[in-house]
Design a protein around this motif. Structure first.
Motif, PDB file in Angstrom:
ATOM      1  N   TRP A  17      51.150  46.110  79.939  1.00 32.97           N
ATOM      2  CA  TRP A  17      50.340  47.119  80.090  1.00 32.97           C
ATOM      3  C   TRP A  17      49.928  47.765  78.514  1.00 32.97           C
ATOM      4  O   TRP A  17      48.834  48.029  78.107  1.00 32.97           O
ATOM      5  N   ILE A  18      51.203  48.159  78.078  1.00 33.03           N
ATOM      6  CA  ILE A  18      51.252  48.830  76.697  1.00 33.03           C
ATOM      7  C   ILE A  18      50.482  47.695  75.842  1.00 33.03           C
ATOM      8  O   ILE A  18      49.402  48.188  74.955  1.00 33.03           O
ATOM      9  N   PHE A  19      50.846  46.487  75.915  1.00 38.38           N
ATOM     10  CA  PHE A  19      50.251  45.462  74.992  1.00 38.38           C
ATOM     11  C   PHE A  19      48.750  45.259  75.323  1.00 38.38           C
ATOM     12  O   PHE A  19      48.074  45.024  74.158  1.00 38.38           O
ATOM     13  N   ASN A  20      48.318  45.470  76.585  1.00 38.97           N
ATOM     14  CA  ASN A  20      46.922  45.311  76.823  1.00 38.97           C
ATOM     15  C   ASN A  20      46.120  46.586  76.097  1.00 38.97           C
ATOM     16  O   ASN A  20      44.738  46.230  75.840  1.00 38.97           O
ATOM     17  N   CYS A  21      46.858  47.397  75.801  1.00 35.76           N
ATOM     18  CA  CYS A  21      46.111  48.471  74.936  1.00 35.76           C
ATOM     19  C   CYS A  21      46.203  48.354  73.412  1.00 35.76           C
ATOM     20  O   CYS A  21      45.559  48.959  72.844  1.00 35.76           O
ATOM     21  N   VAL A  22      47.069  47.394  73.034  1.00 28.12           N
ATOM     22  CA  VAL A  22      47.218  47.228  71.772  1.00 28.12           C
ATOM     23  C   VAL A  22      46.437  45.939  71.244  1.00 28.12           C
ATOM     24  O   VAL A  22      45.817  46.118  70.217  1.00 28.12           O
ATOM     25  N   ALA A  23      46.247  44.890  72.249  1.00 24.62           N
ATOM     26  CA  ALA A  23      45.536  43.696  71.569  1.00 24.62           C
ATOM     27  C   ALA A  23      44.061  44.117  71.797  1.00 24.62           C
ATOM     28  O   ALA A  23      43.815  44.974  72.602  1.00 24.62           O
ATOM     29  N   ARG A  24      43.417  43.312  71.149  1.00 25.61           N
ATOM     30  CA  ARG A  24      41.839  43.535  71.050  1.00 25.61           C
ATOM     31  C   ARG A  24      41.239  42.319  71.924  1.00 25.61           C
ATOM     32  O   ARG A  24      41.411  41.463  72.056  1.00 25.61           O
ATOM     33  N   MET A  25      40.023  42.814  72.396  1.00 24.61           N
ATOM     34  CA  MET A  25      39.221  41.532  73.380  1.00 24.61           C
ATOM     35  C   MET A  25      39.045  40.586  72.377  1.00 24.61           C
ATOM     36  O   MET A  25      39.174  39.472  73.067  1.00 24.61           O
ATOM     37  N   GLY A  26      38.540  40.731  71.192  1.00 27.79           N
ATOM     38  CA  GLY A  26      38.117  39.771  70.378  1.00 27.79           C
ATOM     39  C   GLY A  26      39.344  38.629  70.103  1.00 27.79           C
ATOM     40  O   GLY A  26      39.096  37.439  70.038  1.00 27.79           O
ATOM     41  N   TRP A  27      40.634  39.094  70.051  1.00 24.16           N
ATOM     42  CA  TRP A  27      41.747  38.169  69.784  1.00 24.16           C
ATOM     43  C   TRP A  27      41.873  37.251  71.000  1.00 24.16           C
ATOM     44  O   TRP A  27      42.154  36.196  70.890  1.00 24.16           O
ATOM     45  N   MET A  28      41.713  37.857  72.423  1.00 23.19           N
ATOM     46  CA  MET A  28      41.808  37.268  73.464  1.00 23.19           C
ATOM     47  C   MET A  28      40.772  36.076  73.748  1.00 23.19           C
ATOM     48  O   MET A  28      41.146  34.998  73.996  1.00 23.19           O
TER      49      MET A  28
ATOM     50  N   ALA B 171      36.677  34.042  86.144  1.00 24.13           N
ATOM     51  CA  ALA B 171      38.181  33.468  85.829  1.00 24.13           C
ATOM     52  C   ALA B 171      38.729  34.976  86.226  1.00 24.13           C
ATOM     53  O   ALA B 171      38.087  36.088  86.037  1.00 24.13           O
ATOM     54  N   SER B 172      40.088  34.982  86.573  1.00 22.63           N
ATOM     55  CA  SER B 172      40.700  36.281  86.688  1.00 22.63           C
ATOM     56  C   SER B 172      40.940  37.075  85.308  1.00 22.63           C
ATOM     57  O   SER B 172      40.943  36.485  84.172  1.00 22.63           O
ATOM     58  N   LEU B 173      41.166  38.198  85.815  1.00 25.04           N
ATOM     59  CA  LEU B 173      41.136  39.330  84.586  1.00 25.04           C
ATOM     60  C   LEU B 173      42.607  38.850  83.852  1.00 25.04           C
ATOM     61  O   LEU B 173      43.009  39.120  82.654  1.00 25.04           O
ATOM     62  N   GLY B 174      43.606  38.291  84.825  1.00 23.57           N
ATOM     63  CA  GLY B 174      44.807  38.187  84.316  1.00 23.57           C
ATOM     64  C   GLY B 174      44.937  36.880  83.446  1.00 23.57           C
ATOM     65  O   GLY B 174      45.644  36.790  82.518  1.00 23.57           O
ATOM     66  N   LEU B 175      43.900  36.078  83.709  1.00 23.42           N
ATOM     67  CA  LEU B 175      44.140  34.762  82.904  1.00 23.42           C
ATOM     68  C   LEU B 175      43.529  35.232  81.329  1.00 23.42           C
ATOM     69  O   LEU B 175      44.139  34.659  80.340  1.00 23.42           O
ATOM     70  N   PHE B 176      42.733  36.294  81.445  1.00 23.94           N
ATOM     71  CA  PHE B 176      42.203  36.589  79.920  1.00 23.94           C
ATOM     72  C   PHE B 176      43.402  37.375  79.212  1.00 23.94           C
ATOM     73  O   PHE B 176      43.662  37.231  78.068  1.00 23.94           O
TER      74      PHE B 176
ATOM     75  N   ALA C  33      48.914  38.697  76.467  1.00 19.05           N
ATOM     76  CA  ALA C  33      49.550  39.909  76.157  1.00 19.05           C
ATOM     77  C   ALA C  33      50.785  40.155  76.828  1.00 19.05           C
ATOM     78  O   ALA C  33      51.892  40.692  76.635  1.00 19.05           O
ATOM     79  N   LEU C  34      50.835  39.315  78.456  1.00 19.90           N
ATOM     80  CA  LEU C  34      51.921  39.278  79.054  1.00 19.90           C
ATOM     81  C   LEU C  34      52.954  38.428  78.036  1.00 19.90           C
ATOM     82  O   LEU C  34      54.386  38.830  78.528  1.00 19.90           O
ATOM     83  N   MET C  35      52.647  37.320  77.850  1.00 15.72           N
ATOM     84  CA  MET C  35      53.419  36.499  77.075  1.00 15.72           C
ATOM     85  C   MET C  35      54.042  37.094  75.942  1.00 15.72           C
ATOM     86  O   MET C  35      55.372  36.953  75.680  1.00 15.72           O
TER      87      MET C  35
END
Ligand code: AMP
Ligand code: TRP
Length: 343
Positions: free
Chosen positions: A103-114, A131-136, A140-142
């Motif tokens: 979750w912290i990394f979801n807030c660090v990573a940028r949409m454009g990177w994903m 597609a699921s939000l999780g797939l996007f 960040a989970l990895m």
């Protein structure tokens, strides 16, 4: 690794890697990942290996199938040589710190990177809205899987390179934003003759557990007849084997079979070709089948034996999760402090 353990002195040399329990294991998983995981065990690193079930559910998984595939993957790890006393072996969902750091990394990573991730583009296809939000958020989970252990080295196949670059980007941005050097900049370990095992039917496609054609892959549970038949039918070209690697250029199917042979035999491609150069595929394929059966059948019979004792597998995973938590919990706690979370 031949060059020995190299890492920043601030971090313990620690290996982390994961495989999704989203289907059966293939020869690509074995040669590109699992066999390498075994080689990194007991040579100066702490080793942590995982069934990434939370990654698997980013696309639909039938619950009974997920349970079975998770245990089968655990059996595959153990049968391939991961020793639960030497390595920590566990199931991702059982160590909540992965999701918490993600979750912290979801807030660090940028949409454009994903959005730039090729796996996201491939898996979401034309229907990204559905597609699921999780797939996007998957990468960040990895990154959290890796960094919640301060892992310094991550062995994977070639297809994960981009995700590991993103892991480094996340660590760098976190360290920069919070003016710290808390997270290591992890090294990918993408080595050996089989970092990208290709489909037996199409040398331009990766061998994958999700390919609709079973003939495209060797499954770790295939018996000797199935292995021999798939190799006999594998696509090749009319020429024989060259005696040097440059003779495999523009011959993806031929190169793939030679790479598989080299990886199974623990030989370099050059040494395989110096022995086999001049042979026709009609001679080479039976040798490849024989080698594949010799290396894979002890693993598949051990997997089958372990699958008879799901309780034994579950006990190993529970113990592994406990050991994993001991490393992850203080790293998460410190991350929360750095971010300013009061507790
Ligand atoms: P996955 O099955 O996608 O969870 O992949 C688990 C590991 O196996 C990752 O390190 C992948 O890079 C590796 N892998 C999967 N397929 C292949 C392949 N065809 N060739 C080499 N490595 C692979
Ligand atoms: N994304 C990887 C794959 O599909 C699996 C994975 C998840 C992984 N977390 C990881 C690999 C952490 C290495 C490290 O193959």
């Amino acid at each position: 690794m031949s060059e020995g353990v190299q890492t920043s002195p601030a971090f313990t040399p620690r290996v982390f890697s994961g495989i999704q329990p989203s289907g059966g294991l293939t020869l690509g998983n074995y040669l590109g990942a699992m066999k390498r995981f075994v080689e990194m065990q007991g040579v100066g690193y702490e080793t942590i290996y995982c069934m990434v079930d939370m990654h698997a559910i980013t696309v639909w998984q039938d619950p009974d199938a997920l349970r079975r595939q998770t245990r089968e993957l655990a059996a595959g790890y153990i049968a391939s040589g991961i020793d639960p006393d030497k390595s920590i072996l566990f199931n991702q969902s059982q160590v909540a710190e992965h999701a918490q750091l993600a979750w912290i990394f979801n807030c660090v990573a940028r949409m454009g990177w994903m959005k730039r991730m090729t796996q996201w583009k491939d898996k979401a296809g034309k229907n990204q809205e559905n597609a699921s939000l999780g797939l996007f958020a998957y990468p960040a989970l990895m990154a959290a899987d890796i960094l919640v252990y301060h892992a310094t080295h991550v062995p994977v196949g070639e297809d994960q390179k981009q995700h590991l670059e993103l892991t480094r980007d996340i660590a760098t941005k976190f360290n920069h934003d919070f003016k710290t050097d808390f997270f290591p900049i992890t090294e990918p370990v993408i080595e050996g003759a089989a970092t990208r095992v290709m489909s037996l039917r199409d040398g331009s496609k990766k061998m994958s557990k999700s390919d609709p054609s079973d003939a495209s892959r060797i499954n770790m549970t295939d018996d000797a007849d199935a292995i021999a038949q798939k190799i006999r039918k594998a696509k090749t070209d009319p020429d024989g084997l060259p005696s040097e690697a440059k003779g495999l250029e523009d011959r993806p199917e031929a190169r793939n079979l030679v790479n598989i042979y080299a990886a199974l035999a623990d030989q370099s491609v050059e040494s395989v070709l110096s022995e086999m150069g001049g042979k026709q595929f009609s001679e080479f394929k039976p040798l490849l089948s024989e080698l594949a059966v010799e290396k894979l059948s002890p693993i598949s019979s051990e997997m089958a034996r372990l699958m008879q004792s799901p309780d034994e597998i579950d006990a190993i995973l529970a113990k592994g999760a406990g050991r994993a938590r001991e490393i992850a919990a203080p790293i998460l706690k410190k991350t929360y402090e750095i971010v300013g979370m009061v507790g």
